[in-house]
Design a protein around this motif. Structure first.
Motif, PDB file in Angstrom:
ATOM      1  N   TYR A   1       0.826  -1.210   0.000  1.00 22.41           N
ATOM      2  CA  TYR A   1       0.000   0.000   0.000  1.00 22.41           C
ATOM      3  C   TYR A   1       0.856   1.255   0.000  1.00 22.41           C
ATOM      4  O   TYR A   1       0.408   2.326  -0.405  1.00 22.41           O
ATOM      5  CB  TYR A   1      -0.931   0.003   1.196  1.00 22.41           C
ATOM      6  CG  TYR A   1      -2.013  -1.065   1.143  1.00 22.41           C
ATOM      7  CD1 TYR A   1      -2.343  -1.685  -0.064  1.00 22.41           C
ATOM      8  CD2 TYR A   1      -2.716  -1.447   2.280  1.00 22.41           C
ATOM      9  CE1 TYR A   1      -3.319  -2.659  -0.121  1.00 22.41           C
ATOM     10  CE2 TYR A   1      -3.708  -2.416   2.229  1.00 22.41           C
ATOM     11  CZ  TYR A   1      -4.002  -3.027   1.031  1.00 22.41           C
ATOM     12  OH  TYR A   1      -4.980  -3.985   0.969  1.00 22.41           O
ATOM     13  N   GLU A   2       2.106   1.121   0.453  1.00 19.96           N
ATOM     14  CA  GLU A   2       3.056   2.240   0.382  1.00 19.96           C
ATOM     15  C   GLU A   2       3.992   2.089  -0.804  1.00 19.96           C
ATOM     16  O   GLU A   2       5.030   2.737  -0.878  1.00 19.96           O
ATOM     17  CB  GLU A   2       3.841   2.325   1.690  1.00 19.96           C
ATOM     18  CG  GLU A   2       2.968   2.678   2.897  1.00 19.96           C
ATOM     19  CD  GLU A   2       3.771   2.850   4.171  1.00 19.96           C
ATOM     20  OE1 GLU A   2       5.006   2.602   4.139  1.00 19.96           O
ATOM     21  OE2 GLU A   2       3.175   3.235   5.185  1.00 19.96           O
ATOM     22  N   ARG A   3       3.615   1.176  -1.708  1.00 17.85           N
ATOM     23  CA  ARG A   3       4.354   0.913  -2.938  1.00 17.85           C
ATOM     24  C   ARG A   3       5.786   0.468  -2.671  1.00 17.85           C
ATOM     25  O   ARG A   3       6.753   0.973  -3.256  1.00 17.85           O
ATOM     26  CB  ARG A   3       4.322   2.142  -3.890  1.00 17.85           C
ATOM     27  CG  ARG A   3       2.919   2.467  -4.375  1.00 17.85           C
ATOM     28  CD  ARG A   3       2.927   3.420  -5.553  1.00 17.85           C
ATOM     29  NE  ARG A   3       3.712   2.949  -6.696  1.00 17.85           N
ATOM     30  CZ  ARG A   3       3.307   2.013  -7.566  1.00 17.85           C
ATOM     31  NH1 ARG A   3       2.129   1.427  -7.407  1.00 17.85           N
ATOM     32  NH2 ARG A   3       4.083   1.652  -8.568  1.00 17.85           N
TER      33      ARG A   3
ATOM     34  N   ASN B   1      -7.620  -5.761   3.492  1.00 17.08           N
ATOM     35  CA  ASN B   1      -7.844  -5.769   2.056  1.00 17.08           C
ATOM     36  C   ASN B   1      -8.682  -4.547   1.684  1.00 17.08           C
ATOM     37  O   ASN B   1      -9.848  -4.439   2.053  1.00 17.08           O
ATOM     38  CB  ASN B   1      -8.570  -7.056   1.661  1.00 17.08           C
ATOM     39  CG  ASN B   1      -8.318  -7.438   0.217  1.00 17.08           C
ATOM     40  OD1 ASN B   1      -7.805  -6.639  -0.557  1.00 17.08           O
ATOM     41  ND2 ASN B   1      -8.677  -8.655  -0.136  1.00 17.08           N
ATOM     42  N   GLN B   2      -8.099  -3.615   0.943  1.00 14.02           N
ATOM     43  CA  GLN B   2      -8.779  -2.337   0.680  1.00 14.02           C
ATOM     44  C   GLN B   2     -10.085  -2.483  -0.090  1.00 14.02           C
ATOM     45  O   GLN B   2     -10.966  -1.617   0.015  1.00 14.02           O
ATOM     46  CB  GLN B   2      -7.839  -1.382  -0.050  1.00 14.02           C
ATOM     47  CG  GLN B   2      -6.754  -0.788   0.820  1.00 14.02           C
ATOM     48  CD  GLN B   2      -6.148   0.465   0.215  1.00 14.02           C
ATOM     49  OE1 GLN B   2      -6.795   1.190  -0.518  1.00 14.02           O
ATOM     50  NE2 GLN B   2      -4.883   0.717   0.533  1.00 14.02           N
ATOM     51  N   VAL B   3     -10.238  -3.560  -0.853  1.00  9.53           N
ATOM     52  CA  VAL B   3     -11.478  -3.712  -1.606  1.00  9.53           C
ATOM     53  C   VAL B   3     -12.671  -3.836  -0.670  1.00  9.53           C
ATOM     54  O   VAL B   3     -13.815  -3.545  -1.058  1.00  9.53           O
ATOM     55  CB  VAL B   3     -11.393  -4.935  -2.547  1.00  9.53           C
ATOM     56  CG1 VAL B   3     -11.503  -6.244  -1.776  1.00  9.53           C
ATOM     57  CG2 VAL B   3     -12.459  -4.858  -3.642  1.00  9.53           C
TER      58      VAL B   3
ATOM     59  N   PHE C   1      -8.246   5.518  -1.570  1.00 10.42           N
ATOM     60  CA  PHE C   1      -8.561   5.587  -0.148  1.00 10.42           C
ATOM     61  C   PHE C   1      -7.354   6.123   0.625  1.00 10.42           C
ATOM     62  O   PHE C   1      -6.201   5.800   0.300  1.00 10.42           O
ATOM     63  CB  PHE C   1      -8.919   4.207   0.390  1.00 10.42           C
ATOM     64  CG  PHE C   1     -10.148   3.612  -0.244  1.00 10.42           C
ATOM     65  CD1 PHE C   1     -11.340   4.322  -0.271  1.00 10.42           C
ATOM     66  CD2 PHE C   1     -10.111   2.347  -0.814  1.00 10.42           C
ATOM     67  CE1 PHE C   1     -12.476   3.788  -0.862  1.00 10.42           C
ATOM     68  CE2 PHE C   1     -11.238   1.793  -1.394  1.00 10.42           C
ATOM     69  CZ  PHE C   1     -12.422   2.511  -1.419  1.00 10.42           C
ATOM     70  N   GLN C   2      -7.616   6.924   1.631  1.00  5.81           N
ATOM     71  CA  GLN C   2      -6.534   7.453   2.468  1.00  5.81           C
ATOM     72  C   GLN C   2      -6.195   6.419   3.545  1.00  5.81           C
ATOM     73  O   GLN C   2      -6.598   6.536   4.695  1.00  5.81           O
ATOM     74  CB  GLN C   2      -6.961   8.791   3.089  1.00  5.81           C
ATOM     75  CG  GLN C   2      -7.165   9.888   2.071  1.00  5.81           C
ATOM     76  CD  GLN C   2      -7.518  11.221   2.707  1.00  5.81           C
ATOM     77  OE1 GLN C   2      -7.639  11.339   3.921  1.00  5.81           O
ATOM     78  NE2 GLN C   2      -7.685  12.240   1.888  1.00  5.81           N
TER      79      GLN C   2
END
Length: 267
Positions: A65-67, A203-205, A246-247
């Motif tokens: 998520y932070e690549r 899981n962001q979804v 999303f933040q």
């Protein structure tokens, strides 16, 4: 104890019964509880992590998520997809028409309904681009999930991407090393990354699914499954036209603090 959840009047009576005080009012109990922010009439469920590799698996997802991956920053041509299924979305045809909201009156939805079947909604969410790819299927499983993968990975920019990371939970559609190998065999640039067991909240979804639940499914008043599918497809287009990533604020530091607190409870 006869009760598992207590109200202020019940606590006041219990205090008098056990001789804590000769008399006590519910309002007194409420003031004491409010002072210490205690609410014995409420509860919430939670799970202790039982995955022995919880920290490692969760950390990998948070890094994506932070690549980052394996200590290195992701570059151009590398993408992170969060994917899962929203199961059993029913078509509930109300026995009486719903009443539109009016002045000082909420929308009214009849309690009785006829069941018009159910459908599963599978979605893949590009974490950085805030783009959703979805499809409906009669049920979940390996075949519907791989159809979603095919839908995403055969289009650009993913078809020619260097790597596409797929964050998934441990559901039967994509569980274990067999699912990892299946994905890699079909698309050489795809990498499956599992969340820990019982950690779908990573899981962001799932955030997108919560939006779907509020804005599309509720209140459930559909004539048939075709109407459900059409509404989901229309919302997907609308969402992709305006959505922003999303933040996400939960980091490895937050993970460390969470596991430390849980460890305290286990002692």
């Amino acid at each position: 104890m006869a009760l598992s959840r207590w109200s202020c009047p019940e606590l006041a009576r219990e205090a008098v019964t056990h001789g804590v005080a000769e008399a006590m009012s519910a309002s007194t109990v409420w003031r004491w509880l409010a002072r210490d922010a205690i609410k014995p009439w409420q509860y919430r469920s939670w799970l202790f992590p039982r995955d022995p590799d919880f920290a490692t698996k969760a950390g990998r997802v948070l890094d994506l998520y932070e690549r980052r991956w394996e200590g290195k920053q992701l570059g151009r041509g590398e993408y992170v997809i969060s994917s899962d299924e929203k199961t059993s979305i029913q078509a509930r045809c109300r026995c009486h028409p719903s009443l539109a909201p009016g002045q000082a009156r909420m929308m009214r939805v009849n309690h009785e309904y006829d069941r018009g079947g159910a459908v599963a909604y599978l979605a893949a969410y590009d974490v950085s681009r805030a783009r959703v790819f979805g499809r409906c299927a009669p049920s979940t499983g390996i075949v519907p999930f791989m159809a979603l993968v095919e839908q995403v990975m055969t289009g650009e920019p993913y078809a020619s991407a260097k790597r596409v990371f797929w964050v998934v939970d441990n559901g039967s559609s994509h569980r274990g090393n067999a699912a990892i190998d299946r994905l890699a065999a079909r698309f050489g640039n795809a990498v499956m990354v599992h969340t820990p067991v019982h950690a779908s909240w990573l899981n962001q979804v799932e955030i997108f699914f919560s939006v779907v639940q509020r804005k599309v499914v509720s209140p459930n008043d559909f004539t048939n499954l075709d109407e459900v599918k059409q509404r989901l497809a229309e919302f997907e287009k609308r969402y992709n036209a305006t959505a922003k990533p999303f933040q996400w604020k939960f980091t490895r530091r937050d993970l460390h603090d969470l596991l430390a607190r849980i460890s305290e409870h286990e002692r």
